[in-house]
Design an enzyme around this catalytic site. Structure first.
Site, PDB file in Angstrom:
ATOM      1  N   CYS A   1       0.651  -1.279  -0.223  1.00  0.00           N
ATOM      2  CA  CYS A   1      -0.224  -0.125  -0.232  1.00  0.00           C
ATOM      3  C   CYS A   1       0.970   1.048  -0.084  1.00  0.00           C
ATOM      4  CB  CYS A   1      -0.779  -0.135   1.200  1.00  0.00           C
ATOM      5  SG  CYS A   1      -1.425  -1.521   1.816  1.00  0.00           S
TER       6      CYS A   1
ATOM      7  N   GLN B   1       1.641 -11.080  -3.098  1.00  0.00           N
ATOM      8  CA  GLN B   1      -0.075 -10.384  -3.418  1.00  0.00           C
ATOM      9  C   GLN B   1      -0.513 -10.021  -4.818  1.00  0.00           C
ATOM     10  OE1 GLN B   1       0.002  -7.225  -0.424  1.00  0.00           O
ATOM     11  NE2 GLN B   1      -1.720  -8.770   0.412  1.00  0.00           N
TER      12      GLN B   1
ATOM     13  N   LYS C   1     -13.746  -4.538   4.755  1.00  0.00           N
ATOM     14  CA  LYS C   1     -13.599  -5.049   4.171  1.00  0.00           C
ATOM     15  C   LYS C   1     -14.895  -6.217   3.598  1.00  0.00           C
ATOM     16  CE  LYS C   1     -10.527  -8.735   6.218  1.00  0.00           C
ATOM     17  NZ  LYS C   1      -9.853  -9.706   6.486  1.00  0.00           N
TER      18      LYS C   1
ATOM     19  N   HIS D   1      -4.408  -0.846  -6.259  1.00  0.00           N
ATOM     20  CA  HIS D   1      -5.234  -0.009  -4.632  1.00  0.00           C
ATOM     21  C   HIS D   1      -5.849   1.259  -5.723  1.00  0.00           C
ATOM     22  CE1 HIS D   1      -2.053  -1.369  -2.374  1.00  0.00           C
ATOM     23  NE2 HIS D   1      -2.834  -1.219  -1.034  1.00  0.00           N
TER      24      HIS D   1
ATOM     25  N   HIS E   1      -7.825  -0.893  -1.494  1.00  0.00           N
ATOM     26  CA  HIS E   1      -7.133  -2.022  -1.097  1.00  0.00           C
ATOM     27  C   HIS E   1      -7.346  -3.307  -1.812  1.00  0.00           C
ATOM     28  CE1 HIS E   1      -4.876   0.536   1.935  1.00  0.00           C
ATOM     29  NE2 HIS E   1      -5.487   0.626   2.153  1.00  0.00           N
TER      30      HIS E   1
ATOM     31  N   ARG F   1       5.840 -11.782   5.652  1.00  0.00           N
ATOM     32  CA  ARG F   1       5.349 -11.134   7.059  1.00  0.00           C
ATOM     33  C   ARG F   1       5.255 -12.235   7.872  1.00  0.00           C
ATOM     34  NH1 ARG F   1      -1.160 -10.133   4.663  1.00  0.00           N
ATOM     35  NH2 ARG F   1      -0.365  -8.693   3.807  1.00  0.00           N
TER      36      ARG F   1
ATOM     37  N   ASP G   1      -1.882  -7.359  -5.890  1.00  0.00           N
ATOM     38  CA  ASP G   1      -2.464  -6.589  -5.267  1.00  0.00           C
ATOM     39  C   ASP G   1      -2.512  -5.134  -6.552  1.00  0.00           C
ATOM     40  OD1 ASP G   1      -2.847  -5.583  -2.797  1.00  0.00           O
ATOM     41  OD2 ASP G   1      -0.892  -5.100  -2.106  1.00  0.00           O
TER      42      ASP G   1
HETATM   43 ZN   LIG Z   1      -3.217  -1.873   0.841  1.00  0.00          ZN
END
Ligand SMILES: [Zn+2]
Ligand SMILES: [Zn+2]
Length: 604
Positions: free
Chosen positions: A298, A345, A433, A349, A479, A327, A347
């Site tokens: 992010c 990910q 979410k 945004h 996200h 992580r 991912d």
């Molecule tokens: Zn994020």
């Protein structure tokens, strides 16, 4: 009939009673009901050293060999059935703490529980036959009720399945006890169905498939929870990633790249070092700066957004990245590809105007469902993950902001006509979410896409745009991932298909097998025809028998095996063996090419 949990827990008592008879002197831990069955923890170590007066020297001699193994379970199970047939009653008794201590004087674990769990109150104990346990209940009234439905039938709806080590009260500081697990259902049919399901699930275990098909590995030399993709696994990943990128470009996303480490100040500013610390690796000092291995993408995307003054005309801005994050996960929870310490990910945004939020979420929902359907998941379950109202200090931002975010998610779900469940306490620290869980071909659910609304980071990082009136306004952030992570999604795919991936995802789609050496030239010609059509093939011309190559192709779950010999050369054809169908006969090469081209483009 009693509740299934009561039946399961009562069976734990009966198992303990059976173990007590077979292994005199055994010490008891606890024995609860669990999903699909029950367990009981035993300390057999004490048995071997027991100097108990009830045993004669010969018995003590024998005890050394008596710590049960998997092959001993049928014996324990038989003893349980024998006890059940005697129609033993479960009798409750309330005793004082002192009396309880006397009753369990040879049971150190029970004594510990009496000491800690019942400070002053009287203690409830249950006696069933010769076995007495410290327990609150409830249980069945008598073992007759453990019969599978029909009163006089011998109960068959349970089975002891495995033995494992388990620390007393789950703490590594305590002694390792022996846990015996059992399955139990109301009917024999349910038990059989479950056993069949388990057998199928074991065959589909992605860790096993990954090894058998040479797709990925984990190595202790590299580190726990870190995945190494083999060439064949990498081909599949590349196909998934290419499809993903193409679809995102079509939907107005911009692809970006960001680094694996960044100044820890970013995560201090976002609140990660406060709310997410236990999942982050320690920072590394380089010169005057502390660098953090990134747990999320992010904040780097935030910096890209902040690089310029943005106008409402630029919005929405959608940055996507296949971004690798790290992580920390405890060793005990690591699991194959599903729970790892480093993963990529898929991912993105999205930065948008507040009034466009619901529309954007709807767009993401469309994309997410399109993606999971494209990869063969027909069913899914949706959770709306909310804050735990009792634990607000675990989350960032005001009630007002949270309400706004939740309302936007609900609005988009309604607009998309999607059903959902509320999951209290499942939100991330910066916002609520939507979690979509994939349902696989065995009916199991797996974590899939997530969509999070965030008004908090835009505040923290002062993310703005210039609105229609020329004024600075706060942007909203979404996200989202639509696959989750490449690792976990790959694991889900393997389990869903049991390794037999559809043609478009198969790393090797077709093997060409010449019958003899004089057929190699034609086999080579067939191979060239296929590869010029972008099909992934292998020419299997090594000196092995045809049947051996076919067998190997089946183990490797190759969608098509083409056998070519004299007859096929003569008629310019191939003999087709299709995965799961066997020999489907001879087909003209041109016809096979047409068929395979259409099939490889279909996502099924
Ligand atoms: Zn994020
Ligand atoms: Zn009990």
């Amino acid at each position: 009939m009693a509740k299934i949990e009561t039946i399961r827990h009562s069976l734990a008592h009966i198992m303990a009673a059976a173990v007590q008879e077979l292994y005199p002197g055994v010490k008891f831990g606890i024995g609860p009901a669990i999903e699909n069955g029950f367990y009981y923890d035993f300390d057999f170590g004490e048995v071997a050293n027991s100097k108990s007066e009830i045993l004669n020297p010969k018995q003590i001699q024998n005890l050394k060999f008596q710590i049960p193994k998997l092959e001993d379970l049928p014996k324990i199970e038989a003893k349980m059935r024998e006890l059940i047939k005697q129609d033993i009653k479960f009798k409750k008794k309330i005793v004082s703490k002192e009396e309880a201590k006397e009753i369990f004087k040879n049971q150190p674990y029970k004594l510990e529980l009496i000491e800690e769990l019942t400070p002053v109150r009287p203690v409830s104990i249950y006696k069933s036959g010769d076995f007495t346990d410290l327990c609150k209940g409830p249980h069945v009234k008598s073992t007759l009720q453990l019969h599978s439905g029909q009163a006089k039938e011998v109960p068959e709806a349970f089975k002891l399945t495995k033995i494992a080590g388990a620390y007393w009260r789950g703490s590594e500081k305590n002694k390792m006890l022996t846990r015996i697990y059992g399955l139990a259902f109301k009917t024999k049919k349910e038990l059989e169905d479950y056993l069949k399901f388990q057998e199928e699930a074991e065959k589909r275990d992605h860790r096993k498939i990954g090894k058998d098909l040479d797709l990925f590995l984990q190595s202790d030399e590299v580190g726990k929870g870190l995945i190494l993709w083999q060439p064949k696994g990498a081909i599949i990943r590349e196909i998934i990633e290419d499809f993903w990128k193409k679809e995102h470009k079509k939907r107005g996303y911009h692809y970006v790249f960001t680094p694996h480490i960044a100044n820890i100040k970013l995560w201090e500013q976002s609140g990660h070092t406060k709310f997410y610390k236990e999942n982050m690796y320690p920072p590394m000092r380089i010169g005057e700066m502390d660098y953090q291995l990134k747990p999320m993408n992010c904040l780097c995307h935030v910096q890209i957004y902040k690089d310029k003054i943005r106008s409402y005309r630029d919005l929405p801005i959608r940055y996507c990245e296949l971004g690798t994050v790290y992580r920390y996960e405890k060793e005990g929870v690591l699991f194959g590809l599903m729970r790892v310490r480093g993963f990529t990910q898929d991912d993105a945004h999205i930065f948008c105007q507040p009034e466009k939020l619901a529309e954007e979420i709807k767009g993401v929902l469309d994309l997410a469902i399109f993606m999971i359907k494209s990869f063969g998941f027909k069913e899914y379950k949706i959770d709306l993950s909310l804050r735990d109202p009792k634990n607000k200090e675990k989350y960032l931002g005001s009630d007002k902001i949270w309400k706004k975010a939740v309302n936007a998610l609900i609005y988009a779900l309604k607009k998309s006509k999607l059903k959902y469940n509320k999951a209290i306490g499942e939100a991330v620290f910066y916002g609520p979410k939507i979690d979509i869980h994939l349902v696989d071909s065995l009916g199991r659910t797996w974590q899939g896409p997530t969509i999070q609304v965030d008004f908090n980071f835009p505040e923290k990082f002062d993310l703005t745009y210039i609105n229609e009136k020329g004024k600075k306004q706060r942007v909203v952030m979404i996200h989202r991932t639509v696959l989750g992570s490449m690792e976990r999604f790959f694991g889900c795919l393997l389990e869903n298909y049991g390794g037999a991936l559809p043609l478009w995802l198969s790393p090797e789609q077709i093997w060409i097998i010449p019958v003899g050496s004089r057929h190699k030239k034609y086999a080579n010609f067939v191979n060239e025809q296929l590869t010029t059509n972008n099909l992934r093939t292998q020419l299997k011309d090594e000196n092995e028998t045809v049947s051996k190559k076919i067998r190997e192709g089946e183990i490797q779950k190759i969608p098509y095996l083409l056998v070519v010999g004299d007859k096929e050369i003569k008629s310019k054809s191939v003999r087709v063996r299709e995965r799961g169908k066997g020999d489907t006969g001879e087909m003209k090469l041109t016809k096979f090419l047409e068929k395979i081209k259409i099939e490889s483009e279909k996502k099924k």
